[in-house]
Design a protein around this motif. Sequence first.
Motif, PDB file in Angstrom:
ATOM      1  N   ALA A   1       0.734  10.039  -3.722  1.00  0.00           N
ATOM      2  CA  ALA A   1       0.263   8.750  -4.233  1.00  0.00           C
ATOM      3  C   ALA A   1       0.790   7.634  -3.316  1.00  0.00           C
ATOM      4  O   ALA A   1       1.841   7.777  -2.693  1.00  0.00           O
ATOM      5  CB  ALA A   1       0.765   8.541  -5.652  1.00  0.00           C
ATOM      6  N   GLY A   2       0.040   6.549  -3.268  1.00  0.00           N
ATOM      7  CA  GLY A   2       0.480   5.409  -2.452  1.00  0.00           C
ATOM      8  C   GLY A   2       1.766   4.821  -3.015  1.00  0.00           C
ATOM      9  O   GLY A   2       2.119   5.062  -4.169  1.00  0.00           O
ATOM     10  N   GLU A   3       2.436   4.034  -2.200  1.00  0.00           N
ATOM     11  CA  GLU A   3       3.736   3.443  -2.554  1.00  0.00           C
ATOM     12  C   GLU A   3       3.713   2.784  -3.942  1.00  0.00           C
ATOM     13  O   GLU A   3       4.553   3.051  -4.791  1.00  0.00           O
ATOM     14  CB  GLU A   3       4.105   2.401  -1.490  1.00  0.00           C
ATOM     15  CG  GLU A   3       5.513   1.871  -1.578  1.00  0.00           C
ATOM     16  CD  GLU A   3       6.496   2.837  -0.914  1.00  0.00           C
ATOM     17  OE1 GLU A   3       7.608   2.935  -1.421  1.00  0.00           O
ATOM     18  OE2 GLU A   3       6.134   3.469   0.099  1.00  0.00           O
ATOM     19  N   GLY A   4       2.701   1.924  -4.164  1.00  0.00           N
ATOM     20  CA  GLY A   4       2.625   1.182  -5.419  1.00  0.00           C
ATOM     21  C   GLY A   4       2.328   2.058  -6.618  1.00  0.00           C
ATOM     22  O   GLY A   4       2.805   1.804  -7.721  1.00  0.00           O
ATOM     23  N   GLU A   5       1.565   3.106  -6.377  1.00  0.00           N
ATOM     24  CA  GLU A   5       1.114   3.974  -7.478  1.00  0.00           C
ATOM     25  C   GLU A   5       2.192   4.984  -7.863  1.00  0.00           C
ATOM     26  O   GLU A   5       2.274   5.417  -9.008  1.00  0.00           O
ATOM     27  CB  GLU A   5      -0.133   4.726  -6.995  1.00  0.00           C
ATOM     28  CG  GLU A   5      -1.165   5.007  -8.077  1.00  0.00           C
ATOM     29  CD  GLU A   5      -2.185   6.016  -7.575  1.00  0.00           C
ATOM     30  OE1 GLU A   5      -2.409   6.997  -8.290  1.00  0.00           O
ATOM     31  OE2 GLU A   5      -2.707   5.817  -6.470  1.00  0.00           O
TER      32      GLU A   5
ATOM     33  N   CYS B   1      10.205   9.912  -6.578  1.00  0.00           N
ATOM     34  CA  CYS B   1       9.909   9.520  -7.974  1.00  0.00           C
ATOM     35  C   CYS B   1      11.173   9.596  -8.825  1.00  0.00           C
ATOM     36  O   CYS B   1      12.107  10.329  -8.497  1.00  0.00           O
ATOM     37  CB  CYS B   1       8.908  10.495  -8.605  1.00  0.00           C
ATOM     38  SG  CYS B   1       7.303  10.504  -7.824  1.00  0.00           S
ATOM     39  N   THR B   2      11.147   8.873  -9.936  1.00  0.00           N
ATOM     40  CA  THR B   2      12.237   9.010 -10.909  1.00  0.00           C
ATOM     41  C   THR B   2      12.174  10.407 -11.522  1.00  0.00           C
ATOM     42  O   THR B   2      11.104  10.865 -11.938  1.00  0.00           O
ATOM     43  CB  THR B   2      12.071   7.961 -12.037  1.00  0.00           C
ATOM     44  OG1 THR B   2      12.163   6.664 -11.450  1.00  0.00           O
ATOM     45  CG2 THR B   2      13.138   8.115 -13.099  1.00  0.00           C
ATOM     46  N   VAL B   3      13.318  11.070 -11.553  1.00  0.00           N
ATOM     47  CA  VAL B   3      13.407  12.363 -12.234  1.00  0.00           C
ATOM     48  C   VAL B   3      14.482  12.246 -13.311  1.00  0.00           C
ATOM     49  O   VAL B   3      15.625  11.896 -13.016  1.00  0.00           O
ATOM     50  CB  VAL B   3      13.765  13.509 -11.255  1.00  0.00           C
ATOM     51  CG1 VAL B   3      13.887  14.830 -12.015  1.00  0.00           C
ATOM     52  CG2 VAL B   3      12.716  13.628 -10.155  1.00  0.00           C
TER      53      VAL B   3
END
Length: 223
Positions: free
Chosen positions: A142-146, A178-180
Amino acid sequence: MTGTILQISEIFHSIQGESSFAGWPCTFIRLAGCSHGCRYCDTTYAKTAERRLSIGDTIDEARRYHAHLIEVTGGEPLEQPAVHKLLHALCDGGGGVMLETGGFLSVRDVDPRVHKVIDLKPPSSGRDKENCMENIDIALNAGEGERKRYEFKIVAADREDYLWARGILKDTRLAEACTVMMGPIAGTIHPSELAGWILEDRLHVRMQLQLHRYIWPGMDRGV
Ligand SMILES: C[S@@+](CC[C@H](N)C(=O)[O-])C[C@H]1O[C@@H](n2cnc3c(N)ncnc32)[C@H](O)[C@@H]1O
Ligand SMILES: Nc1nc2[nH]cc(C(=O)O)c2c(=O)[nH]1
Ligand code: SF4
Ligand SMILES: [Mg+2]
């Protein structure tokens, strides 16, 4: 569209108890039905529907609580095809919209405005072979913002689950993108044990405890 029928377990207003949004007031739409049967599932009552509601009536009822955040959970929400229309309509209405999924089905068709919390089921679930690993690729690509709207979660019952989780994080480098979230399965390992392993391994994950269990001990539904 609003005539599409959803199988509903419950709609309630509570404090978000899990995820990076823990602590915020949140309205929950719990869709009924799940074909997976994780061994530790704390929501088996949601296997069968209490009510059938149109998308429009579901949203009207959820909006009555005037929460800034709405989460669609289950059961397994992605098993109801109408969930996509529900999420789309909720996003159109404004405010934060979250989806909590067991991660067995692809999140590819989920409205991009939705904050997706995707479980990775560990060995103790008995369902670890059914994880849809494509979801990790979707998030990583996914793109940075997404990408910030993809969050992963692993609950662990023992050291085996933890080592499984650590292996996936090492192989995919998911936690760098991503947050995990990681937390103990209720009634199994003590939080301090899991915290010790995370700290020892310098794992880049966020520890979570199910906040609602502390606020309302012994309450199984509606919180
Ligand atoms: C009940 S599930 C419903 C949504 C979806 N089917 C899923 O598995 O994410 C919601 C969350 O509760 C977590 N959960 C279920 N049973 C649990 C337990 N005994 N202790 C801690 N978390 C639990 C799941 O891992 C999941 O993240
Ligand atoms: N308070 C509260 N927060 C939650 N976050 C995710 C939940 C779920 O069951 O999916 C949940 C839940 O059942 N209650
Ligand atoms: S996928 Fe979610 S609702 Fe279904 S059994 Fe597993 S924890 Fe429970
Ligand atoms: Mg729950």
